[in-house]
Write an enzyme that holds these catalytic residues in place. Structure first.
Site, PDB file in Angstrom:
ATOM      1  N   TYR A 440       0.824  -1.323   0.004  1.00 24.94           N
ATOM      2  CA  TYR A 440       0.097  -0.084  -0.112  1.00 24.94           C
ATOM      3  C   TYR A 440       0.923   1.330  -0.012  1.00 24.94           C
ATOM      4  O   TYR A 440       1.993   1.261   0.321  1.00 24.94           O
ATOM      5  CB  TYR A 440      -0.952  -0.034   1.022  1.00 24.94           C
ATOM      6  CG  TYR A 440      -0.798  -0.133   2.706  1.00 24.94           C
ATOM      7  CD1 TYR A 440       0.313   0.092   3.172  1.00 24.94           C
ATOM      8  CD2 TYR A 440      -2.001  -0.386   3.344  1.00 24.94           C
ATOM      9  CE1 TYR A 440       0.398   0.019   4.531  1.00 24.94           C
ATOM     10  CE2 TYR A 440      -1.680  -0.432   4.708  1.00 24.94           C
ATOM     11  CZ  TYR A 440      -0.552  -0.148   5.334  1.00 24.94           C
ATOM     12  OH  TYR A 440      -0.161  -0.237   6.633  1.00 24.94           O
ATOM     13  N   GLU A 441       0.182   2.206  -0.498  1.00 23.92           N
ATOM     14  CA  GLU A 441       0.827   3.724  -0.441  1.00 23.92           C
ATOM     15  C   GLU A 441       1.958   3.683  -1.329  1.00 23.92           C
ATOM     16  O   GLU A 441       2.854   4.171  -1.379  1.00 23.92           O
ATOM     17  CB  GLU A 441       1.396   4.281   0.911  1.00 23.92           C
ATOM     18  CG  GLU A 441       0.618   4.184   1.929  1.00 23.92           C
ATOM     19  CD  GLU A 441      -0.771   4.529   2.110  1.00 23.92           C
ATOM     20  OE1 GLU A 441      -1.292   5.226   0.960  1.00 23.92           O
ATOM     21  OE2 GLU A 441      -1.681   4.020   3.100  1.00 23.92           O
ATOM     22  N   GLY A 442       1.397   2.875  -2.504  1.00 29.59           N
ATOM     23  CA  GLY A 442       2.420   2.702  -3.737  1.00 29.59           C
ATOM     24  C   GLY A 442       3.216   1.487  -3.591  1.00 29.59           C
ATOM     25  O   GLY A 442       3.932   1.362  -2.629  1.00 29.59           O
TER      26      GLY A 442
END
Lengths: 600, 600
Positions: A440-442
Site C-alpha cells: 500500500y501507499e504505492g
C-alpha cells in the site's frame, strides 16, 4: 501471547548520541529536545504502547472488524478505549502544530511514537496513522476556514481521517479515476463514485470521520491533471463546529484480507455526498502527494515495526526452546538439550534481524530529522539540502524498509519452526500484517520507479551526489579506526556499486528507459544496503567513541560494534550481485511476447 | 476464483526431450515409458487435477476443517468426493509396486502427479501425500504380514496414512520424545503419549487411518537410538482384513494455522492404543528417515507447485489489468492504459517466476529419475551413483525449492497490488500455503545442516565431486554454442563459487564446526542456483538442438533460450554474494552473549 517491549535504549542512543538532537536546540520546535526530554518521551510512549496497545494485537487480529446490516462497522474489543487513552496521553498531538492544538515537537519524535505504536499494534495504529496523512494535506493545501474547522479535532484524535484514492479499476494510475465532483450552487460539490481499499473507511472509534477524496470535476482533463481533492466528512460539520446531518457516504462492505484484520478496509460509496474542495481545481495530485509522502514514511516505519516485534518474540523463543546440541559440544550438559541460541543458523536469522532493525531504526530517525530540517533548518540552503535528501530517501525508506521488514518477519517465524505457523503464537500475524506494507501507499515497484525515474535526476542529481559524498566521507573517517575499518571498506565498496549502477542508468536509460525500469527494484535495494551501512558506520563510530571515553554501559557499545561488523559481512555483499543484475539490462527481461507466458 | 492449468507441455519437454525417459525402456518399471505413454499420463493427470481438485482449493481454505465435540473431524466440502474420483482414476497407485496393487510405473511420473495435485490443491494433496510416506516406511521395514495387511488398502487410497513424530517439547530433536510403547503379552504394544502437528491426523475421508508413530519402549536409550516405529491403526484390522474395534487414539484438537486450512493438523492423543512394531526395536529412526526422505522430496515439489499456480494467476492478471503506460510510450494508445505487462518491474517478477518454476521443474524431475535409477539402474555402480546424487540433492530440492517457491508466491502476490492482499483473489492463500513447506519435514535450516553436515562428506565427498563434474561438463559443452555461451560462463562461475565454498568449509570446519553451520543456509542456496543453472543448460541445449533441427514448435524453444539467458543474468550473480557471506565465518555471528539480544 506475543511479547513487546519498546526498544527505548536503542532509540535514545540514536536520537541523543548518534543524531545528537540537542545540537538543534536553537531551531524552532527543537527548543525542548534536551536529552532528558527525549528520554522521557521515548520511555513514556514505549510504556504506553506496551501496556495499552500490545495486549490488543492478537485479539484484534482474531476478532477483526464487522460490518453490520445497517452499514455500521465495529472494531475489535478495546480499540475504542485505547484511542481514548491515546488521546488523553496526547501521543497523537506530539508533532502537530501548536496553532491547531498540537505540541509542536519535532517530527523525528513523532516517528518514534509511530514505530512503537505500529510494533505494538499495526492495525490499531493505522487509525491515527492515516489521520496524520489527511492532516498534512489540509495543513498544506486547505483554506484557513477548513484548517480551523477540521484540524483541531483531527489532531486531538476526536475525529479520524482517511485517504480515498483507489477505485476498482485504478490503483497506481490515478488518471483513470471515475469519481465525479459536480459543483453545487453553494460552492460545495456533490461527490459520487466508489472507492476501494479505504483503510479505516468506517468504524466506531470516533463520532466523525474526515475523508479526503480524489475526484474529477465535469470537463476536467482525462489524466492526473484533472484530479481534485475534497474533504468529505462522514457527518457534516456546522459552522459553529457542531455536528450536522449524516453525509451521503457509506461503507458498502469490508474486505477479507491476509492481515491487519483489526483495521476496517472498506469499499466506500459516495452518493452525491457533500464535499469541499481542498486547494485548487485539478491540482489534487500535488495535495495527494503531500499526504502520500507522509504516509510512505509511516509505512516504511511499519516494515521495521513488525520486524522488531517479531524479532523480540523469536529471541524469547530461542532462549526458551531446547532442541539439539551445539555443534561444538553440549553447551548445557545438565539439560536434556541446548537452547536454539547455540545453533549457528538460528543465530544467523537473529543477527540478520538485529542488524536490520537497529540499522533501519537509525535510518528512519535520520529521515525524521531530515523532515524537520527541511522545514526548520536555519538557512534556505540547509533546508534545501535536507529536502533533497528526504525526497531521495523516501522511496528507499518505504521500499527497502518494508521488503526487508517482511523478510525479517518471515525469518523470525522460521525460528519458531512449526509453532511459527500456528496462529496463537502470533508470528503468523507479524508476517501477514507486514506483508501489506510492501503493497500500500504505492507498491514497492512504484517506489523503485519513483526513486530511479524521478528522484535520481531531480535538480541534476544533486541529492544522490550528496548522498554518495556523505557516505564516502563516513567511510574515509571510519577507515582510520581499527574497529570499523572492515565495515568502512565494505560500505565503500557497496557505495561504489551504487555509483556504478547510477552511471549505468545514465548511460543506458536514454536509449531505452526499460533499462532503468528493469533495474529499479535492485537499485532501491542497493541504496538501502548502503544507507544502512552508512548508519552502521555512524553508530559504530559513536560506540567506539563512547568506549574510548570509558562509557559505563560497555556491553551496549560493544554489542553495537559486533553488530556493525556483522552488518558489513552479511548485508553488503548483495550490493555487487544486485549491480550485476542491473547491468544485465532489459533485453532478455522484455524480450518475450505475452503469449510466451501462457501455460501450455 | 484463481485459475490453474497443469503445465503439461513443459513437463513433457523435460521428460521426453531433456531427460529422454525412453532411453531407460530396458529397465524395470520403465517398460511402458514411451513418449506416448508419458504424454497420456501427463495430460490426463493434468486434466484431472484442474477439473476435480483446483475448484476446491479456495473454498477448502475458507471452510477449513472442523473438529466436533465427539472428536470427529470434518474436511471441507467436496474433499471426500475428490478422493473417490482420484482413487477411481488410479492416480495414487501410479508409482506403487504392482505386488500390492500399484501400477509399478517410475517414481518420476508419480512426481509429475504430485506437482499437479499440489498446485491444484495443496491441502487436499497432503492427505494422499502423507500416505505415500507411510507406505514407503512399511515397504522398506514392515513385515510381510504388515505389508499384506496394510499396503493394498493404503495404495488404493481406501485407507490413508500419517506420520507421528513431533511432540509438544520436541520437533527436530527426536531423541527427546516421550511417547511410550509398552509390550503387551500378545506381541503388540500399548502406545501412550501426545503427538502434535499431525497432518491429516483425523478426517472423514476414509474409514481407517494408518498412523506411523515414533515411541520409546521401556528402558530404551535416552536418545534417537532409543526410538522405535509403530503402526497404530485408527480402527484395528482383523486378520481377515475386516475392520475391528476402534483403537485408543483420538484427535484432541486441531490447530488454527496460517494456511493449508483444508488439511486437519491434529493433536493426537494415544491412550494405550494398540501398536505394531515396524522393523527392529530402537531402529525406528532409520525407518523414519525413509518416510522422511520421501516426504522431503514431496515438500520440495510443493514449493514449485504453489509458485507455479501463483505465477499463472499473476500472468493472467498482468494481461487483464490496465494501469499506466509503457516507459517507451503507449503500447496500446487506443486503450486508456497499457496492461501491467509493459512495466519492466512487473516483467522482472514474472520472468523470475518463469525462470524459477521451469528450472525447478526440471530439477525435481531429474531428482525423480535419480530415485528410480537408484533402485532400477542396470549396474550397482549406476545405482550407487544415482543414490549418491539424490541423497546429496534432497535437502537442496526441499530447502532451496521451498525458499524460492515461497519467495515466488510473494512476488506473484505483489503483481496484484492491493488485490493480492484480499483473500478472494486467492494470492494470499498461495503465500500462506507455500509458507509451511519451508518449515515442515525438517525446517530449511535443518535441510542446510543435513546438506553440509552429512551429505557433503558422505563417501569422501563422492557425490558433490560428481555434481561439480557434471555441471562443469555441461558448461564446457554449452560454451561452444553461441546461444548458450553466456549462460555457460555464468553457471561455471557459480559452480566455482560453490567449489570455493566447499573448500572453505573443509579448511575452516574442522577447527570450528560453527563456521560450517553459519554458512550452511547460504551454501544450500548456492547449490540450488547451480543446480537450476545446470538444468537451464540442459534445457537450453535441447531447445537449441530442436531449433537447429527445424522443430515445429519454434516459439516454445525460442522462449526456452530467452528464459535460459534470463536465468543466467538474474539468478547466478547471487552465488558470489552468498560465498562472501559464507567466508565471513562464524565469529561475529556467534560472538554476542544471549543477554545482548534482550530489548532494553
Amino acid at each position: 501471547m506475543p511479547v513487546y517491549k519498546a526498544p527505548t535504549r536503542d532509540t535514545r542512543f540514536v536520537l541523543n548520541e548518534v543524531l545528537k538532537l540537542e545540537q538543534y536546540a536553537a531551531l524552532p520546535s527543537f527548543e525542548s529536545t534536551s536529552a532528558d526530554m527525549v528520554d522521557t518521551i521515548v520511555e513514556e510512549s514505549g510504556k504506553f504502547v506496551a501496556e495499552v496497545l500490545a495486549p490488543l494485537n492478537l485479539s484484534g487480529d482474531q476478532q477483526g472488524c464487522t460490518r453490520h446490516a445497517d452499514g455500521t462497522v465495529t472494531t475489535p474489543a478495546g480499540f475504542k478505549q485505547a484511542l481514548a487513552l491515546y488521546r488523553e496521553a496526547g501521543w497523537g498531538t506530539l508533532a502537530a502544530p501548536e496553532e491547531f492544538g498540537g505540541q509542536g515537537m519535532p517530527h523525528v519524535l513523532g516517528f518514534v511514537v509511530e514505530e512503537f505504536v505500529s510494533s505494538a499494534n499495526q492495525a490499531w495504529g493505522m487509525y491515527p496513522g492515516l489521520t496524520s496523512g489527511a492532516i498534512s494535506a489540509i495543513l498544506a493545501k486547505g483554506s484557513p476556514e477548513q484548517q480551523a474547522k477540521y484540524l483541531p479535532k483531527m489532531i486531538a484524535g476526536e475525529w479520524l481521517g482517511t485517504m480515498n484514492l483507489t477505485e476498482p479499476h485504478c490503483g497506481t494510475d490515478l488518471g483513470l479515476i471515475r469519481t465525479r465532483a459536480v459543483p453545487n450552487a453553494d460552492g460545495t460539490y456533490a461527490i459520487s463514485g466508489t472507492k476501494i481499499f479505504i483503510s479505516a473507511g468506517d468504524h466506531d472509534l470516533t463520532e466523525n470521520i474526515i475523508h479526503l477524496v480524489l475526484a474529477k470535476t465535469p470537463g476536467a482533463p482525462d489524466s492526473t491533471k484533472g484530479i481534485s481533492l475534497f474533504i468529505v466528512p462522514k457527518v457534516l460539520v456546522n459552522d459553529d463546529g457542531s455536528l450536522g446531518a449524516r453525509n451521503a457516504v457509506s461503507c458498502g462492505s469490508i474486505e477479507h484480507k491476509m492481515g491487519i484484520h483489526g483495521n476496517a478496509t472498506c469499499v466506500m460509496n459516495y452518493d452525491g455526498a457533500t464535499g469541499y474542495m481542498v486547494g485548487e481545481e485539478n491540482k489534487g495530485l500535488a495535495a495527494m502527494f503531500i499526504m502520500m509522502n507522509a504516509a510512505r514514511l509511516g509505512v516504511g516505519i511499519q516494515g521495521l515495526s513488525q520486524a522488531e516485534a517479531a524479532y523480540q518474540n523469536a529471541v524469547k523463543y530461542a532462549q526458551e526452546r531446547r532442541q539439539g546440541r551445539a555443534l561444538t559440544g553440549p553447551a548445557e550438559p545438565q539439560e536434556k538439550a541446548d537452547t536454539l541460541f547455540v545453533h549457528p543458523d538460528v543465530r544467523r536469522m537473529l543477527m540478520d534481524a538485529k542488524a536490520f532493525t537497529e540499522g533501519m531504526r537509525a535510518f528512519y530517525l535520520w529521515g525524521g530529522l531530515l523532515v524537520d530540517l527541511s522545514h526548520k533548518a536555519a538557512t534556505e540552503e540547509e533546508r534545501g539540502l535536507a529536502d533533497d535528501m528526504i525526497s531521495l530517501l523516501t522511496p528507499v525508506l518505504k521500499g527497502y524498509g518494508t521488503d526487508k521488514g517482511f523478510e525479517t518477519c518471515v525469518q523470525m517465524q522460521q525460528v519458531f519452526g512449526g509453532h511459527g505457523y500456528i496462529e496463537e503464537w502470533g508470528m503468523s500475524q507479524f508476517v501477514r500484517d507486514a506483508r501489506i506494507a510492501q503493497i500500500y501507499e504505492g507498491t514497492n515497484g512504484i517506489q523503485a520507479m519513483d526513486l530511479v525515474g524521478r528522484k535520481l535526476a531531480q535538480n541534476g542529481g544533486r541529492a544522490v551526489q550528496a548522498f554518495f559524498a556523505d557516505v564516502d566521507a563516513a567511510c574515509t573517517a571510519a577507515k582510520t579506526r581499527p574497529e570499523l575499518a572492515g565495515l568502512a571498506a565494505q560500505v565503500e565498496k557497496a557505495n561504489g556499486e551504487l555509483k556504478a549502477a547510477t552511471m549505468w542508468f545514465m548511460q543506458n536509460g536514454m536509449t531505452n528507459p526499460n533499462n532503468v525500469g528493469a533495474g529499479a527494484h535492485h537499485y532501491m535495494h542497493i541504496m538501502g544496503i548502503v544507507a544502512l551501512g552508512f548508519m552502521w558506520l555512524k553508530m559504530g563510530t559513536t560506540a567506539a567513541d563512547a568506549l574510548a571515553a570509558g562509557a559505563e554501559d560497555k556491553a551496549f557499545y560493544e554489542t553495537k560494534l559486533t553488530t556493525a561488523r556483522y552488518y558489513g559481512e552479511r548485508f553488503t555483499p548483495d550490493a555487487g550481485a544486485l549491480r550485476r543484475k542491473i547491468e544485465a539490462g532489459s533485453e532478455a527481461l522484455m524480450a518475450l511476447p505475452v503469449e510466451a507466458f501462457a501455460t501450455a
